[in-house]
Design a protein around this motif. Structure first.
Motif, PDB file in Angstrom:
ATOM      1  N   ARG A 166       0.838  -1.218   0.000  1.00 16.88           N
ATOM      2  CA  ARG A 166       0.000   0.000   0.000  1.00 16.88           C
ATOM      3  C   ARG A 166       0.859   1.249   0.000  1.00 16.88           C
ATOM      4  NH1 ARG A 166      -3.481  -0.066   5.018  1.00 16.88           N
ATOM      5  NH2 ARG A 166      -3.329   2.164   4.653  1.00 16.88           N
TER       6      ARG A 166
ATOM      7  N   ILE B  29       2.510   1.713  -3.499  1.00 20.15           N
ATOM      8  CA  ILE B  29       1.531   2.169  -4.490  1.00 20.15           C
ATOM      9  C   ILE B  29       1.206   3.640  -4.269  1.00 20.15           C
ATOM     10  CG2 ILE B  29      -0.887   1.936  -5.216  1.00 20.15           C
ATOM     11  CD1 ILE B  29      -0.495  -1.145  -4.704  1.00 20.15           C
ATOM     12  N   ALA B  30       1.014   4.026  -3.016  1.00 22.81           N
ATOM     13  CA  ALA B  30       0.731   5.433  -2.712  1.00 22.81           C
ATOM     14  C   ALA B  30       1.901   6.321  -3.134  1.00 22.81           C
ATOM     15  CB  ALA B  30       0.431   5.603  -1.220  1.00 22.81           C
ATOM     16  N   GLU B  31       3.115   5.859  -2.913  1.00 23.11           N
ATOM     17  CA  GLU B  31       4.280   6.665  -3.318  1.00 23.11           C
ATOM     18  C   GLU B  31       4.340   6.807  -4.833  1.00 23.11           C
ATOM     19  OE1 GLU B  31       8.732   7.489  -1.814  1.00 23.11           O
ATOM     20  OE2 GLU B  31       8.041   5.417  -1.673  1.00 23.11           O
ATOM     21  N   ASP B  32       4.106   5.726  -5.557  1.00 19.76           N
ATOM     22  CA  ASP B  32       4.098   5.795  -7.029  1.00 19.76           C
ATOM     23  C   ASP B  32       3.046   6.776  -7.529  1.00 19.76           C
ATOM     24  OD1 ASP B  32       6.172   4.006  -7.265  1.00 19.76           O
ATOM     25  OD2 ASP B  32       4.888   2.287  -7.747  1.00 19.76           O
ATOM     26  N   ARG B  33       1.936   6.868  -6.805  1.00 19.21           N
ATOM     27  CA  ARG B  33       0.840   7.768  -7.203  1.00 19.21           C
ATOM     28  C   ARG B  33       1.005   9.179  -6.630  1.00 19.21           C
ATOM     29  NH1 ARG B  33      -4.094   3.475  -6.155  1.00 19.21           N
ATOM     30  NH2 ARG B  33      -3.688   2.233  -8.034  1.00 19.21           N
ATOM     31  N   ARG B  34       2.048   9.382  -5.833  1.00 26.80           N
ATOM     32  CA  ARG B  34       2.272  10.662  -5.157  1.00 26.80           C
ATOM     33  C   ARG B  34       1.077  11.027  -4.264  1.00 26.80           C
ATOM     34  NH1 ARG B  34       6.485  11.202  -8.043  1.00 26.80           N
ATOM     35  NH2 ARG B  34       7.040  12.189  -9.926  1.00 26.80           N
ATOM     36  N   ASP B  35       0.540  10.012  -3.624  1.00 24.01           N
ATOM     37  CA  ASP B  35      -0.643  10.133  -2.765  1.00 24.01           C
ATOM     38  C   ASP B  35      -0.178  10.282  -1.315  1.00 24.01           C
ATOM     39  OD1 ASP B  35      -2.942   9.801  -1.242  1.00 24.01           O
ATOM     40  OD2 ASP B  35      -3.382   7.794  -2.028  1.00 24.01           O
TER      41      ASP B  35
ATOM     42  N   ARG C 128      11.332   7.854 -10.479  1.00 23.55           N
ATOM     43  CA  ARG C 128      10.942   6.477 -10.746  1.00 23.55           C
ATOM     44  C   ARG C 128      11.792   5.595  -9.847  1.00 23.55           C
ATOM     45  NH1 ARG C 128      12.118   2.061 -13.646  1.00 23.55           N
ATOM     46  NH2 ARG C 128      13.955   2.848 -14.692  1.00 23.55           N
TER      47      ARG C 128
END
Length: 154
Positions: free
Chosen positions: A32, A35-41, A85
């Motif tokens: 989780r 994924i949040a980091e990849d989405r900049r969330d 990335r």
């Protein structure tokens, strides 16, 4: 923290039992978080962290504390490397948390970790420890090991 305190804390953490339920929980939370980091969330990232989390760039004295600190860390990271990335190169998951090796490729466009932007494309090899906070059932932050000279070209 005094040397004896560090040894005691490490000895205690070594005694934490490894069980499949905890392993799955830590692994899923790390997924989780990633994924949040990849989405900049940033809200998604914060949801994986204990309220007393600490972000630290090891060896520099730079620390960001609590959820406000984690938010500031990520805001700085995403501004400094807007095209970042991350590529995972290794990972270890245990009852003490997650230790990962990653390669960060990005353009250094804004200040980060007290370093001025170079405008250069960088490739940084990082090691990151996500210590497990058993009481909160969340990560206690991140300890980031980075070669700062790779950012400055020195």
């Amino acid at each position: 923290m005094a040397d004896g305190d560090v040894r005691d804390r490490v000895r205690e953490r070594l005694g934490w039992p490894a069980d499949p339920v905890t392993h799955r929980r830590i692994r899923r939370l790390w997924q989780r978080h990633s994924i949040a980091e990849d989405r900049r969330d940033i809200d998604g990232l914060i949801s994986t962290l204990a309220s007393d989390c600490v972000y630290e760039i090891v060896g520099t004295g730079l620390r960001w504390e609590g959820h406000p600190g984690a938010r500031a860390f990520y805001a700085e990271l995403f501004a400094a490397f807007p095209d970042n990335r991350f590529e995972l190169t290794d990972i270890v998951i245990g009852p003490q948390g997650v230790f990962e090796a990653v390669v960060l490729e990005a353009t250094h466009e804004a200040p980060f970790a007290d370093l001025q932007p170079t405008g250069r494309r960088v490739r940084l090899e990082l090691a990151i420890l996500f210590p497990w906070n058993r009481d909160a059932g969340l990560f206690g932050g991140e300890q980031i090991f980075i070669d700062r000279t790779a950012l400055t070209g020195g």
